[in-house]
Design a protein around this motif. Structure first.
Motif, PDB file in Angstrom:
ATOM      1  N   GLU A 261      72.117 -10.120  46.923  1.00 39.72           N
ATOM      2  CA  GLU A 261      71.862  -8.805  47.333  1.00 39.72           C
ATOM      3  C   GLU A 261      72.869  -7.807  46.334  1.00 39.72           C
ATOM      4  O   GLU A 261      72.018  -6.774  46.069  1.00 39.72           O
ATOM      5  N   GLU A 262      74.004  -8.079  46.267  1.00 36.53           N
ATOM      6  CA  GLU A 262      74.783  -6.968  45.373  1.00 36.53           C
ATOM      7  C   GLU A 262      74.316  -6.948  43.985  1.00 36.53           C
ATOM      8  O   GLU A 262      74.148  -5.806  43.329  1.00 36.53           O
TER       9      GLU A 262
ATOM     10  N   LYS B 237      71.275  -7.704  42.839  1.00 39.55           N
ATOM     11  CA  LYS B 237      70.159  -7.225  42.789  1.00 39.55           C
ATOM     12  C   LYS B 237      70.164  -5.562  43.109  1.00 39.55           C
ATOM     13  O   LYS B 237      69.418  -4.673  42.240  1.00 39.55           O
ATOM     14  N   SER B 238      70.986  -5.224  44.024  1.00 41.26           N
ATOM     15  CA  SER B 238      71.202  -3.634  44.145  1.00 41.26           C
ATOM     16  C   SER B 238      71.669  -2.942  42.687  1.00 41.26           C
ATOM     17  O   SER B 238      71.581  -1.918  42.740  1.00 41.26           O
TER      18      SER B 238
END
Length: 75
Positions: free
Chosen positions: A9-10, A12-13
């Motif tokens: 997630e990190e 991707k962000s």
């Protein structure tokens, strides 16, 4: 910051995308790349992708020793 220590997630962000996992994925990315198309031209990119896709298709027809060992007795 080492992206290997970040969660998916990190990454991707932050817009960090993984490298292609194989030749097929790399060729698909190359086909979409406006940067390489602008530098080398559509014709060269299209012909290169066609040539390397032929290599990929031949490779996918090859049965590895690992596959023979793992699945040989099933067939």
């Amino acid at each position: 910051m080492d992206p290997g220590y970040l969660s998916e997630e990190e990454r991707k962000s932050l817009g960090i995308k993984p490298y292609p996992r194989n030749l097929f994925e790399a060729l698909k990315e190359l086909e979409k790349s406006s940067f390489f198309r602008n530098v080398f031209g559509d014709e060269l990119i299209d012909e290169y992708v066609k040539m390397k896709m032929h290599d990929w298709n031949e490779y996918m027809m090859y049965v590895t020793d690992w596959e023979l060992e793992k699945y040989g007795d099933i067939f």
